[in-house]
Design an enzyme around this catalytic site. Structure first.
Site, PDB file in Angstrom:
ATOM      1  CG  HIS A 295      -0.287   0.512   2.626  1.00 27.81           C
ATOM      2  ND1 HIS A 295      -0.159   1.151   3.024  1.00 27.81           N
ATOM      3  CD2 HIS A 295      -0.388  -0.881   3.467  1.00 27.81           C
ATOM      4  CE1 HIS A 295       0.011   1.145   4.402  1.00 27.81           C
ATOM      5  NE2 HIS A 295      -0.109  -0.505   4.523  1.00 27.81           N
TER       6      HIS A 295
ATOM      7  CG  ASP B 222       2.079   0.571   7.336  1.00 24.53           C
ATOM      8  OD1 ASP B 222       2.358   0.310   7.278  1.00 24.53           O
ATOM      9  OD2 ASP B 222       1.330   1.084   8.730  1.00 24.53           O
TER      10      ASP B 222
ATOM     11  CD  GLU C 113      -2.882  -1.403   5.392  1.00 26.84           C
ATOM     12  OE1 GLU C 113      -3.380  -2.625   5.722  1.00 26.84           O
ATOM     13  OE2 GLU C 113      -2.622  -0.548   5.497  1.00 26.84           O
ATOM     14  CD  GLU C 114      -1.926   2.360   7.570  1.00 30.65           C
ATOM     15  OE1 GLU C 114      -2.735   1.674   8.905  1.00 30.65           O
ATOM     16  OE2 GLU C 114      -0.522   2.184   6.920  1.00 30.65           O
TER      17      GLU C 114
ATOM     18  CG  ASP D 157       1.809  -3.391   4.951  1.00 27.96           C
ATOM     19  OD1 ASP D 157       2.744  -2.858   5.562  1.00 27.96           O
ATOM     20  OD2 ASP D 157       0.391  -3.470   5.119  1.00 27.96           O
TER      21      ASP D 157
ATOM     22  CG  HIS E 258       0.175   2.742  12.843  1.00 20.10           C
ATOM     23  ND1 HIS E 258      -1.461   2.573  12.203  1.00 20.10           N
ATOM     24  CD2 HIS E 258       1.043   2.339  11.712  1.00 20.10           C
ATOM     25  CE1 HIS E 258      -1.321   2.289  11.470  1.00 20.10           C
ATOM     26  NE2 HIS E 258      -0.487   1.744  10.480  1.00 20.10           N
TER      27      HIS E 258
HETATM   28 CO    CO Z   1      -0.412   0.942   8.775  1.00 22.78          CO
HETATM   29 ZN    ZN Z   2       0.393  -1.393   5.948  1.00 28.17          ZN
END
Ligand code: CO
Ligand code: ZN
Length: 336
Positions: A63, A164, A198-199, A221, A307
């Protein structure tokens, strides 16, 4: 790969607003793919190889969106209130900096707390862009921003916001580049999908998997690690190789796919780890559940501080993930 990774992580593209990162990726893959396409949601799909007799359609997904914030209210003094876009935690916002899509920068401040020992909630936080009134404020309700933090190269370890999943994006680009430059004839038709949203719930992978209708799907990922002080009890560490996912909150990886990946890693003498993630999911769950179901799995990059604006990965893990992917794609698939 480090300059590519830096370029990818320093691009601002929160979920739903992936135009900038898509342009960066497109420029990288344009000359490497047989065919390029952007679908209605904004997924960038680079296809390589033809569907030969007995061959399979393989979908790889990384992503390209990142977590961020969205402005909900601007007060008379120009302070901006916001809600998270994806899995942002208030703890990681304090003292943070954000960049809006129009380039405006701001810092995150917090109201005076009754109990300073407690983590504030989002409605106690605000963004200060350095103006004194609502009229002067260059941000409007509905504008989105991502966190701002420069790329940090610690040698073996790399630190950045949005690793990420820009690290997954970098791995897909590098894999495609190696297949192209080494002239590898693919026995299968491979779709490199740079997915959106995606998030906020694997939305881009949901529509792209339906459109591609693959036989096999792999997400690329990040995953967590258990190698920090009093960290979670997770048998994954940075620097011990890419992780082959067995389970996360949204996926039981197909055991045939897990065995296929393990066998390829062992044959290529590449280190790997088996991953069981207690919380979180990836695009693989959307691929697995499309149409009447797809054999799906995930190749994960161990990552600390996911994150937060300073996520950390190991550069060897990243390069070994590329080597494993190239090995997986170069040979016809035999599922046991
Ligand atoms: Co993420
Ligand atoms: Zn991710």
């Amino acid at each position: 790969m480090k300059s590519l990774i830096q370029k990818l992580v320093e691009t601002t593209s929160p979920s739903g607003y992936e135009a900038q990162i898509r342009a960066v990726i497109r420029a990288e893959v344009e000359t490497l793919a047989d065919h390029l396409e952007v679908d209605n949601l904004g997924n960038l799909i680079a296809q390589k190889g033809q569907l030969a007799q007995g061959g399979k359609k393989i979908m790889l997904a990384a992503h390209m969106d990142e977590i961020g914030v969205i402005a909900t209210h601007i007060d008379d003094r120009g302070y901006i209130r916001f809600v998270p876009l994806g899995g942002v935690h208030p703890r990681t916002c304090l003292g943070g900096r954000v960049r809006f899509l129009n380039g405006v920068m701001g810092v995150i401040g917090v109201e005076r707390l009754d109990d300073p020992g407690k983590v504030p909630s989002f409605d106690q936080l605000f963004i200060d862009v350095g103006v004194s009134s609502r009229q002067e404020c260059p941000v409007r309700v509905g504008d989105v921003a991502a966190f701002e933090r420069p790329f940090l190269d610690l040698g073996k370890r790399l630190v950045a916001k949005a690793l990420d999943d820009r690290i997954g994006v970098a791995i897909l680009i590098e894999t495609l580049r190696q297949i192209h430059t080494r002239g590898i004839q693919l026995p299968n038709q491979v779709f490199f999908v740079f997915s959106v949203q995606e998030e906020v719930g694997v939305r881009g992978a949901t529509t792209s998997a339906f459109g591609i209708d693959p036989d096999v799907g792999l997400a690329l990922d990040v995953t967590g690690s258990g190698d920090t002080p009093r960290g979670s009890k997770m048998e994954v560490s940075l620097g011990k190789g890419p992780a082959i996912k067995v389970r996360d909150q949204g996926l039981l990886a197909d055991p045939r796919v897990v065995r296929w990946m393990v066998a390829a890693a062992e044959k290529a003498h590449l280190p790997y780890q088996l991953e069981i993630l207690e919380r979180g999911g990836t695009d693989a769950q959307a691929i697995q559940l499309t149409r009447s179901g797809v054999l799906a799995g995930c190749l994960s990059i161990p990552c600390r501080y996911i994150h937060s604006p300073s996520e950390m990965v190991d550069y060897d893990d990243v390069q070994q993930a590329v080597q494993l992917l190239v090995a997986l794609l170069s040979k016809p698939i035999e599922f046991e």
